[in-house]
Design a protein around this motif. Sequence first.
Motif, mmCIF file in Angstrom:
data_model
loop_
_atom_site.group_PDB
_atom_site.id
_atom_site.type_symbol
_atom_site.label_atom_id
_atom_site.label_comp_id
_atom_site.label_asym_id
_atom_site.label_seq_id
_atom_site.Cartn_x
_atom_site.Cartn_y
_atom_site.Cartn_z
ATOM 1 N N ARG A 143 -1.734 13.297 -11.106
ATOM 2 C CA ARG A 143 -2.887 13.519 -10.281
ATOM 3 C C ARG A 143 -4.029 14.266 -10.598
ATOM 4 N NH1 ARG A 143 -2.251 9.358 -6.209
ATOM 5 N NH2 ARG A 143 -3.977 10.449 -4.749
ATOM 6 N N ARG A 152 0.060 8.217 -2.084
ATOM 7 C CA ARG A 152 -0.556 9.416 -2.244
ATOM 8 C C ARG A 152 0.422 10.338 -2.935
ATOM 9 N NH1 ARG A 152 -3.464 7.148 1.669
ATOM 10 N NH2 ARG A 152 -5.683 7.618 1.511
ATOM 11 N N LEU A 153 1.749 10.052 -2.539
ATOM 12 C CA LEU A 153 2.566 10.973 -3.117
ATOM 13 C C LEU A 153 3.240 10.632 -4.304
ATOM 14 C CD1 LEU A 153 4.981 11.629 0.271
ATOM 15 C CD2 LEU A 153 3.359 13.334 -0.922
ATOM 16 N N SER A 197 1.985 16.348 -11.488
ATOM 17 C CA SER A 197 2.654 15.593 -10.687
ATOM 18 C C SER A 197 2.631 16.349 -9.313
ATOM 19 C CB SER A 197 4.020 15.513 -11.568
ATOM 20 O OG SER A 197 4.659 16.832 -11.246
ATOM 21 N N THR A 198 3.110 15.385 -8.320
ATOM 22 C CA THR A 198 3.310 15.962 -6.943
ATOM 23 C C THR A 198 4.309 17.022 -7.006
ATOM 24 O OG1 THR A 198 2.689 13.791 -6.105
ATOM 25 C CG2 THR A 198 3.883 15.212 -4.635
#
Length: 320
Positions: A203, A279-280, A238-239
Amino acid sequence: MTSRRVLVTGANGFVGRAVVLRLLRDQVLMPVAAVRSASCLSGLCPTVIFDLSSAKELPELEAIDVVIHAAARVHVMKESSPDALAAFRKVNVDGTVRLARKAAQSGVRRFIFISSIKVNGEITLPGRPFRADDVPAPQDPYGVSKLEAEQALRSIGRETGMEIVIVRPPLVYGPGVRANFQRVMSLLTRRLPLPMGSIDNRRSLVGINNLVDLIVTCIDRDAARNQTFLVSDDKDLSTSELLRCLQATIGRKALLLPFPELLLTAALRLFGMGSVSQRLCGSLQVDISQTKKTLDWTAPYSPEKELQKTALKFLESTND
């Protein structure tokens, strides 16, 4: 501070307020804060009342050199309007057009529009980050309204000669951030097991200070004229990495479980949380090479330090 004035709309908001405070700190240009209601900026700089949704309230712009337009009807997870696209268009398109036309008539030199990466789309494939010259592919009413506003602004620029600069940020974070980012930090303080320890996405984020630095760079840089810029911290996470970075500062040891990503995605969709899953677990990367080259700009603030500042501010607010 010179007599040149920069009108900042949405100056009570997260981005607009940060822009005003940066201009005040630099003491090079005089910010004028356009706000819908009383503001904590009163007394720090000139303020004017401006409601983007109203056709009656437009600020005087004769003494304004540049407009930074950050006001908008923002994207929300749970949209309440029965016709979301019409609601977004009324504010983000119609209101922006009214302001831009008056700006052009008043002799404003440059109009900087804070758009959104949602104009490009919602998700990227591996090795294919969004670029400024991609064919737009907005997936929700907010993204559609931002694209339509961009198109209208370019048309006004061609008609009038007013310079149009468009900035498309991804998720913006920083001290005092609210909405989804604040919810994530709240989860980390509860010490609950979170099945997010194995998410291997990428992201692009942008810290508020990096975003504001780019916006301020666009005020006078000749190369910014009539350009569209993507912006990020220039380091994707990354998340799982994001959560661990925040957790290191918050100090509350939520357990990040290495739960299989496919199962997590399936479970969220089963409970009607497909957008949360995206989103995650999904990737959204932006390529800012064109921004860096055109403006000779690099993000001056490291995401690690900016995330730390964000988490510390959150902790302060929860202890008040």
